[in-house]
Design a protein around this motif. Sequence first.
Motif, PDB file in Angstrom:
ATOM      1  N   THR A  60       0.828  -1.212   0.000  1.00 22.69           N
ATOM      2  CA  THR A  60       0.000   0.000   0.000  1.00 22.69           C
ATOM      3  C   THR A  60       0.859   1.256   0.000  1.00 22.69           C
ATOM      4  N   GLY A  81       2.213   2.404  -3.165  1.00 17.86           N
ATOM      5  CA  GLY A  81       1.237   2.816  -4.172  1.00 17.86           C
ATOM      6  C   GLY A  81       0.439   1.685  -4.781  1.00 17.86           C
ATOM      7  N   GLY A  82       0.549   0.476  -4.235  1.00 21.08           N
ATOM      8  CA  GLY A  82      -0.167  -0.675  -4.781  1.00 21.08           C
ATOM      9  C   GLY A  82      -1.659  -0.618  -4.536  1.00 21.08           C
ATOM     10  N   ALA A  83      -2.395  -1.247  -5.436  1.00 20.02           N
ATOM     11  CA  ALA A  83      -3.856  -1.281  -5.371  1.00 20.02           C
ATOM     12  C   ALA A  83      -4.288  -2.543  -4.640  1.00 20.02           C
ATOM     13  N   PRO A 136      -6.733   2.562  -0.206  1.00 22.67           N
ATOM     14  CA  PRO A 136      -6.425   3.508  -1.282  1.00 22.67           C
ATOM     15  C   PRO A 136      -5.674   4.766  -0.853  1.00 22.67           C
ATOM     16  N   GLN A 146      -1.375  -9.470  -3.788  1.00 25.23           N
ATOM     17  CA  GLN A 146      -0.287  -8.531  -3.557  1.00 25.23           C
ATOM     18  C   GLN A 146       1.037  -9.259  -3.447  1.00 25.23           C
ATOM     19  N   ARG A 151      -8.458  -1.931  -9.851  1.00 28.78           N
ATOM     20  CA  ARG A 151      -8.383  -0.485  -9.992  1.00 28.78           C
ATOM     21  C   ARG A 151      -7.898  -0.136 -11.393  1.00 28.78           C
ATOM     22  N   GLY A 159      -6.397   2.167 -14.463  1.00 30.23           N
ATOM     23  CA  GLY A 159      -5.282   3.098 -14.538  1.00 30.23           C
ATOM     24  C   GLY A 159      -3.986   2.574 -13.948  1.00 30.23           C
ATOM     25  N   GLU A 160      -3.949   1.298 -13.586  1.00 28.09           N
ATOM     26  CA  GLU A 160      -2.753   0.716 -12.982  1.00 28.09           C
ATOM     27  C   GLU A 160      -2.102  -0.339 -13.885  1.00 28.09           C
ATOM     28  N   LEU A 168      -3.466  -3.208 -14.471  1.00 29.23           N
ATOM     29  CA  LEU A 168      -3.832  -4.517 -13.935  1.00 29.23           C
ATOM     30  C   LEU A 168      -4.614  -5.363 -14.939  1.00 29.23           C
ATOM     31  N   ASP A 209      -8.558  12.832  -9.661  1.00 31.29           N
ATOM     32  CA  ASP A 209      -8.011  11.469  -9.766  1.00 31.29           C
ATOM     33  C   ASP A 209      -9.125  10.464  -9.483  1.00 31.29           C
ATOM     34  N   ARG A 216     -11.005   7.000 -11.042  1.00 31.05           N
ATOM     35  CA  ARG A 216     -10.691   5.870 -11.907  1.00 31.05           C
ATOM     36  C   ARG A 216     -11.853   4.909 -12.001  1.00 31.05           C
TER      37      ARG A 216
END
Length: 181
Positions: A34, A37-39, A43, A103, A139, A141-142, A144, A169, A171
Amino acid sequence: MKQLILPTLTGITGAHEVTAGLRRQLVDCWIGVTNAGGAAGFPFPPVLESDVGPAVDDILGRLAPARCRLVTASFGEELAGWVVLQRDPFRLVAHWGTVHHLQTRPEVRGRGVGSALMRELRTVARDELGLEQLRLAARGGEGLEHFYGRLGWREAGRWPDALRFAPGDTRDEVLMLLDPL
């Protein structure tokens, strides 16, 4: 050419299988992911033990052989990543499973940990739980969608602008499906 060393994967079906040391590593992994910056479910970094510890305990409390599984990936004694698979309790959709909280520790990214966890999860879902389909929400925009797409997942839809991290921001939440298993 460098040989890729894959992690050891372990399926966990109950909280009694989780040592205090593993619980600590689950919490530390989630904090690290986290705060990098991980989803992964929190958040708004930074997060602390007081944020993440209760969430890990909630997940561990839901573990049950027929309903909720935790899969961990390790290199030796060091946790590299983890993921949760949950079966829907309602009979109408009991053939579905939902993937949560994939993760990997930031320092082991690019070593195949996330892919190995997702492949193992697919096997557990199909062979041990008898599930026919898996779903997850990612999420937007990452990137994924591309990661999951390489593993056979497809986008089933989006909730446009569902996630607002800050003014300006916002998403999509990307709904992904793996079918058949």
